[in-house]
Design a protein around this motif. Structure first.
Motif, PDB file in Angstrom:
ATOM      1  N   GLU A 109       0.770  -1.138   0.113  1.00  0.00           N
ATOM      2  CA  GLU A 109      -0.054  -0.096  -0.022  1.00  0.00           C
ATOM      3  C   GLU A 109       0.815   1.406   0.055  1.00  0.00           C
ATOM      4  N   MET A 110       1.821   1.139   0.565  1.00  0.00           N
ATOM      5  CA  MET A 110       2.888   2.369   0.870  1.00  0.00           C
ATOM      6  C   MET A 110       3.581   2.482  -0.670  1.00  0.00           C
ATOM      7  N   LEU A 111       3.757   1.595  -1.400  1.00  0.00           N
ATOM      8  CA  LEU A 111       4.315   1.611  -2.730  1.00  0.00           C
ATOM      9  C   LEU A 111       3.348   2.504  -3.721  1.00  0.00           C
ATOM     10  N   LEU A 112       1.870   1.826  -3.325  1.00  0.00           N
ATOM     11  CA  LEU A 112       0.839   2.368  -4.359  1.00  0.00           C
ATOM     12  C   LEU A 112       0.614   3.916  -4.065  1.00  0.00           C
ATOM     13  N   ASP A 113       0.550   4.158  -2.850  1.00  0.00           N
ATOM     14  CA  ASP A 113       0.397   5.353  -2.442  1.00  0.00           C
ATOM     15  C   ASP A 113       1.495   6.458  -2.497  1.00  0.00           C
ATOM     16  N   GLY A 114       2.653   5.982  -3.055  1.00  0.00           N
ATOM     17  CA  GLY A 114       3.824   7.024  -3.335  1.00  0.00           C
ATOM     18  C   GLY A 114       4.711   7.286  -1.925  1.00  0.00           C
ATOM     19  N   ARG A 115       4.741   6.353  -0.802  1.00  0.00           N
ATOM     20  CA  ARG A 115       5.341   6.606   0.363  1.00  0.00           C
ATOM     21  C   ARG A 115       6.734   5.678   0.091  1.00  0.00           C
ATOM     22  N   MET A 116       6.249   4.863  -0.654  1.00  0.00           N
ATOM     23  CA  MET A 116       7.731   3.813  -0.763  1.00  0.00           C
ATOM     24  C   MET A 116       8.248   3.935  -2.208  1.00  0.00           C
ATOM     25  N   LYS A 117       9.517   4.038  -2.539  1.00  0.00           N
ATOM     26  CA  LYS A 117      10.083   4.006  -3.678  1.00  0.00           C
ATOM     27  C   LYS A 117      10.435   2.571  -4.397  1.00  0.00           C
ATOM     28  N   TYR A 118      10.899   2.479  -5.435  1.00  0.00           N
ATOM     29  CA  TYR A 118      11.469   1.186  -6.169  1.00  0.00           C
ATOM     30  C   TYR A 118      12.696   1.713  -6.858  1.00  0.00           C
ATOM     31  N   SER A 119      13.509   0.969  -7.427  1.00  0.00           N
ATOM     32  CA  SER A 119      14.650   1.660  -8.128  1.00  0.00           C
ATOM     33  C   SER A 119      14.491   2.266  -9.255  1.00  0.00           C
ATOM     34  N   SER A 120      15.111   3.413  -9.686  1.00  0.00           N
ATOM     35  CA  SER A 120      14.836   4.406 -10.650  1.00  0.00           C
ATOM     36  C   SER A 120      14.940   3.636 -11.957  1.00  0.00           C
ATOM     37  N   ILE A 121      15.742   2.527 -12.048  1.00  0.00           N
ATOM     38  CA  ILE A 121      16.237   1.906 -13.144  1.00  0.00           C
ATOM     39  C   ILE A 121      14.996   1.212 -13.986  1.00  0.00           C
ATOM     40  N   PHE A 122      13.986   0.766 -13.120  1.00  0.00           N
ATOM     41  CA  PHE A 122      12.894   0.221 -14.052  1.00  0.00           C
ATOM     42  C   PHE A 122      11.908   1.256 -14.383  1.00  0.00           C
ATOM     43  N   ASN A 123      12.420   2.601 -14.501  1.00  0.00           N
ATOM     44  CA  ASN A 123      11.312   3.524 -15.189  1.00  0.00           C
ATOM     45  C   ASN A 123      11.881   3.743 -16.455  1.00  0.00           C
ATOM     46  N   TYR A 124      12.604   2.969 -16.971  1.00  0.00           N
ATOM     47  CA  TYR A 124      13.218   3.050 -18.378  1.00  0.00           C
ATOM     48  C   TYR A 124      12.672   1.835 -19.174  1.00  0.00           C
ATOM     49  N   PRO A 125      12.321   2.272 -20.366  1.00  0.00           N
ATOM     50  CA  PRO A 125      11.610   1.261 -21.343  1.00  0.00           C
ATOM     51  C   PRO A 125      12.711   0.404 -21.889  1.00  0.00           C
ATOM     52  N   THR A 126      12.186  -0.869 -22.263  1.00  0.00           N
ATOM     53  CA  THR A 126      13.061  -1.745 -22.651  1.00  0.00           C
ATOM     54  C   THR A 126      12.580  -1.948 -24.387  1.00  0.00           C
ATOM     55  N   LEU A 127      13.193  -1.233 -25.260  1.00  0.00           N
ATOM     56  CA  LEU A 127      12.809  -1.120 -26.743  1.00  0.00           C
ATOM     57  C   LEU A 127      13.121  -2.143 -27.630  1.00  0.00           C
ATOM     58  N   THR A 128      14.436  -2.817 -27.508  1.00  0.00           N
ATOM     59  CA  THR A 128      14.697  -4.114 -28.441  1.00  0.00           C
ATOM     60  C   THR A 128      15.095  -5.360 -27.605  1.00  0.00           C
ATOM     61  N   TRP A 129      15.188  -6.074 -28.481  1.00  0.00           N
ATOM     62  CA  TRP A 129      15.896  -7.412 -27.806  1.00  0.00           C
ATOM     63  C   TRP A 129      17.194  -7.301 -27.032  1.00  0.00           C
ATOM     64  N   ALA A 130      17.992  -6.454 -27.690  1.00  0.00           N
ATOM     65  CA  ALA A 130      19.467  -6.101 -27.035  1.00  0.00           C
ATOM     66  C   ALA A 130      19.337  -5.755 -25.696  1.00  0.00           C
ATOM     67  N   ASP A 131      18.160  -4.822 -25.305  1.00  0.00           N
ATOM     68  CA  ASP A 131      17.876  -4.565 -24.184  1.00  0.00           C
ATOM     69  C   ASP A 131      17.739  -5.574 -23.073  1.00  0.00           C
ATOM     70  N   MET A 132      17.384  -6.809 -23.554  1.00  0.00           N
ATOM     71  CA  MET A 132      17.514  -7.820 -22.577  1.00  0.00           C
ATOM     72  C   MET A 132      18.749  -8.257 -22.212  1.00  0.00           C
ATOM     73  N   GLY A 133      19.660  -8.097 -23.240  1.00  0.00           N
ATOM     74  CA  GLY A 133      21.219  -8.487 -22.801  1.00  0.00           C
ATOM     75  C   GLY A 133      21.767  -7.244 -21.800  1.00  0.00           C
ATOM     76  N   ALA A 134      21.428  -5.890 -22.265  1.00  0.00           N
ATOM     77  CA  ALA A 134      21.782  -4.981 -21.483  1.00  0.00           C
ATOM     78  C   ALA A 134      21.385  -4.929 -19.991  1.00  0.00           C
ATOM     79  N   VAL A 135      19.855  -5.386 -19.826  1.00  0.00           N
ATOM     80  CA  VAL A 135      19.475  -5.465 -18.683  1.00  0.00           C
ATOM     81  C   VAL A 135      20.124  -6.444 -17.859  1.00  0.00           C
ATOM     82  N   GLY A 136      20.276  -7.663 -18.105  1.00  0.00           N
ATOM     83  CA  GLY A 136      21.090  -8.676 -17.699  1.00  0.00           C
ATOM     84  C   GLY A 136      22.371  -8.249 -17.174  1.00  0.00           C
ATOM     85  N   TRP A 137      23.210  -7.711 -18.043  1.00  0.00           N
ATOM     86  CA  TRP A 137      24.577  -7.312 -18.017  1.00  0.00           C
ATOM     87  C   TRP A 137      24.753  -6.215 -17.141  1.00  0.00           C
ATOM     88  N   LEU A 138      24.076  -5.246 -17.247  1.00  0.00           N
ATOM     89  CA  LEU A 138      24.223  -3.816 -16.512  1.00  0.00           C
ATOM     90  C   LEU A 138      23.414  -3.759 -15.341  1.00  0.00           C
TER      91      LEU A 138
END
Ligand code: 3HC
Length: 325
Positions: A109-138
């Motif tokens: 509930e705290m995540l959903l009402d904005g009192r808690m965060k999650y990692s900034s990285i997951f607010n970026y889109p995965t646009l191509t299949w190579a992004d699956m490699g970059a996400v795993g690696w980086l």
């Protein structure tokens, strides 16, 4: 912020208790759920473990997006396994947080009402299949850099959860790197996709370690309590030092004109991320914040009937047991 959820401890400010607690930490002892702990220690753990758990769960979304489009059965199975692992990591971490007296429902509930965060990285889109490699690696690579030291963190349930999580994260990192190795042996278009993925994920990956040490609000106290084992900048530097040779081996160029090996320091010099972008993402204005939160909200709402059914079942069972007594 979490005061209402946390059991009050009459003795919390007792200097003797505080000193004895710090001495246990300094000796490298693990703190266990039933041990006395300062209120700040408990709150900091709930914040960090909760944010970490939410990151694992939200982190399934950018990759889940590609499962149906994986180019081979083997890649699909790898990706499926990875996404399932992330769900498991979230659950271990919610369990670790629950030992501190906060329920998983309250954390969600705290995540959903904005009192808690999650990692900034997951607010970026995965646009191509190579992004699956970059996400795993980086992304998993940065996560491991941060999480391996957390296996020695002072809170027992968190440290033990990290042991299993790190084993799985290292498989994720390798499958991402392997994917890029294969693509870099492919066509010019495939190579371009890999470079484009690195260009887009490099700085967001550096941001995962948090703000620079001078702007990190929690580092000093968290390190004294061994909730964090390294500063944000230490881990970011270690990540750059280890990742640049991996990029070179792939035949990719790190998108940083300021990147240069510094013999005197024994480290790479590199350009810091754009911190205004980082804070903007934290405020909810990243490319995918709204989409990610909408997905979590929908999952929570869709699952309400399951939670209600479990609760009703539990209440019925308890009533039957009481009647039989
Ligand atoms: N994304 C979102 N928020 C961040 C952040 C990031 N990358 N880095 C820092 N912040 C937030 C902090 O939560 C804090 O905000 P708050 O006071 O409202 O909670 C604020 O920025 C100031 O930062 P600090 O450096 O003072 O915060 P911390 O001492 O908590 O350090 C951290 C941040 C290094 C991320 C630390 O919390 C940590 O080590 N957490 C455990 C690891 C974790 O959460 N990892 C998530 C990565 S993703 C993942 O593991 C999934 C895998 O599948 C890839």
């Amino acid at each position: 912020m979490y005061a209402q959820m946390i059991k009050s401890e009459a003795t919390q400010d007792d200097p003797e208790k505080l000193a004895a607690f710090q001495a246990r930490i300094d000796r490298g002892e693990k703190i266990e759920p039933k041990d006395w702990m300062p209120e700040g220690y408990r709150k900091t753990l709930i914040r960090q473990i909760g944010q970490h758990a939410h990151s694992e769960i939200v982190g399934q979304l950018p990759e889940g997006n590609w499962i149906t489009r994986a180019p081979s059965l083997e890649r699909k199975v790898n990706l499926l396994a990875k996404v399932q692992d992330e769900a498991g990591h979230g659950l271990y971490l919610y369990c670790a947080a629950e030992t501190l007296g906060v329920s998983r429902d309250a954390l969600t509930e705290m995540l959903l009402d904005g009192r808690m965060k999650y990692s900034s990285i997951f607010n970026y889109p995965t646009l191509t299949w190579a992004d699956m490699g970059a996400v795993g690696w980086l992304v998993d690579g940065a996560a491991i850099m941060n999480q391996v030291p957390l296996q020695r963190t002072s809170y027992g349930p968190y440290a033990r959860a990290m042991v299993r999580i790190c084993k799985e994260e290292s498989f994720h990192q390798r499958q991402g790197y392997h994917l890029l190795l294969k693509m870099m042996a492919g066509t010019d278009d495939q190579k371009r996709m890999c470079q484009d993925a690195l260009n887009r994920f490099w700085y967001p990956a550096l941001m995962m370690f948090g703000p620079s040490d001078k702007d990190s609000v929690h580092s000093a106290q968290s390190m004294a309590w061994k909730i964090k084992m390294n500063t944000n900048d230490e881990l970011r530097q270690k990540f750059v030092d280890e990742t640049v040779p991996q990029a070179e081996y792939l035949g990719l160029t790190v998108p940083d004109d300021g990147l240069v090996w510094n013999d005197a320091r024994g480290h790479y010099d590199f350009t810091q991320p754009d911190w205004s972008e980082f804070y903007n993402v934290l405020q909810g204005n990243g490319p995918c914040n709204a989409e990610r939160m909408a997905a979590r909200r929908k999952a929570w709402d869709d699952g309400a009937w399951v939670r209600d059914a479990m609760l009703a079942h539990g209440q019925k069972k308890a009533a039957r047991r009481k009647a039989a007594e």
